[in-house]
Design an enzyme around this catalytic site. Sequence first.
Site, short mmCIF file in Angstrom:
data_model
loop_
_atom_site.label_atom_id
_atom_site.label_comp_id
_atom_site.label_asym_id
_atom_site.label_seq_id
_atom_site.Cartn_x
_atom_site.Cartn_y
_atom_site.Cartn_z
N THR A 348 0.97 -1.42 -0.03
CA THR A 348 -0.09 -0.05 0.17
C THR A 348 0.80 1.31 -0.09
O THR A 348 1.50 1.41 -0.87
CB THR A 348 -0.72 0.05 1.46
OG1 THR A 348 -0.04 -0.30 2.37
CG2 THR A 348 -1.97 0.56 1.20
N GLY A 430 4.59 18.81 22.41
CA GLY A 430 5.62 18.92 21.78
C GLY A 430 5.69 18.59 20.43
O GLY A 430 6.49 17.99 19.88
N GLY A 431 4.61 18.91 19.69
CA GLY A 431 4.54 18.89 18.15
C GLY A 431 4.92 17.38 17.68
O GLY A 431 4.21 16.33 18.14
#
Length: 525
Positions: A348, A430-431
């Site tokens: 995929t 923290g992203g």
Amino acid sequence: MRDFHLPGRSAVLATNGLCATSHPLAAGAAVDILKAGGNAVDAAIAGAVILGLAEPAMTGIGGDCFALISPAGSEEVIAVNGSGRAPAAADAANLRAAGHDVVPPRSAHAVTIPGAIDAFCTMSENWGRLGLADSLAPAIRYMEDGIPVASRVAWDWSEYHGDLQGHGVKHYTRGGQPYHLGEIFALPGNAEVLRRIASQGRDGFYTGEVAEDMVAALNAVGGVHTLEDFAANRTTIGEPIGGFYKGRELLEHPPNGQGVTAILLLGILSHFDIAAMDPFGAQRTHIEAEAAKLAYDARNRFLSDADHMKRLDHLMAPETAAKLAALIDPKRAMASPAEVSETVHKETIYITVVDKDRMAVSLIYSVFNDFGSGIASDKFGVLFQNRGAGFTLAEGHPNEMKGGKRPMHTIIPGILRDNGRVTMPFGVMGGQYQPNGHARVITNMTDFGMDPQAALDAPRSFAEKGQLKLERGYSDAVRAELAGLGHDVVTADGPIGGAQAILIHENGVLEGASDPRKDGCAIGY
């Protein structure tokens, strides 16, 4: 028990209710709501909205949120998706034609419709006790009167105020200069918006004068947003996704959030004897870094708006984690996780509240990059997130920017269940670090027996963009050993993430933990 010879924090223990978040005024307001008869949802909304003033670089009413809610008297967990969609006219093809290969993060193109306010309205209506006006009242007072700038907030302002632009400079700086420690910061325009929401509900934000102010600001800098886009925005409610690590169940918000990345990362780590390693040594750090590279590579390939994602089962499958774990060399860092993992894939600001009835809320609320897009509306000073930067411009990718789609999100609230019992709402800000942060906290507690506060205090590392970032808590010997394994070791510019947690003991005692990397605390009663 911590070593009292060393600086640190003790856990906060309470029986009636507790809030842990990244600013004490927000935590205090949340507990005041609990004392006034509100529940965890009422309190979480109150604290979260205050954080938009207390930590304006991190969050605000122009942002998005996700929440996991465990109602009182139940071990069920509900997922609330308060992330906005791209405006109907947004299209990756237009940005590609203009010469862009990524969504410009500080542009109106990166601004999706702010979703948090609708989520707060939905949460209050469905699970709150007091009503939205009571939840917003503390924030309205603070927005009008202002609050002193705290230490970490002052650091954020000094680092990132240059990313503000136009009306953002007017509302969020002193004539272009950052606010400093102890100075009073207020957002009277936001206070007026909250008053309208308190009296009119979501229509006070998504229609009328406030919406007109937001659309005008975005259109003036190239945005394709319309009033219809704002009016059409709606929160969705569903079920969490979950996975197990050594018998503990981690519940995460489903896509478009990246919580599945934390589940996959823990699945990979389960194939290694982490408990036999030094918690702050090179071996544990190396294995975690390699596992994170592979988990994040999988995220980047497949994660998107749930309506467009075809490979969630693949990311959740134990077989996928096992195959990725087999790719890790314990003695050498991989150069390119994308190339190494190709054969496996070829088919995929956070707040948690628990109330006296043990309703638990795990809520994360953000504008993405520091100060988001840097763009704010003129009259009301609504600072816009830049979550659209989470889209890809790659043609045919499931996360390709298209009108009406939600982008891949980094923010992820978490809840632990042990033997079917909800035991710990928690989150790690923290992203990009957040899935790695969830895995680190859980392995700290599960493999090394740390209590929640110790698990949050412990030094952190993060493999990102070809570097292995280490906080200063790692020894020089560990740094040298990691470099010898092939890692490009650097000291992180700032603290890696910030976390909050509430452990619910079997006897009903609540144990709160709050990350020293932020200005906040846990407060109970």
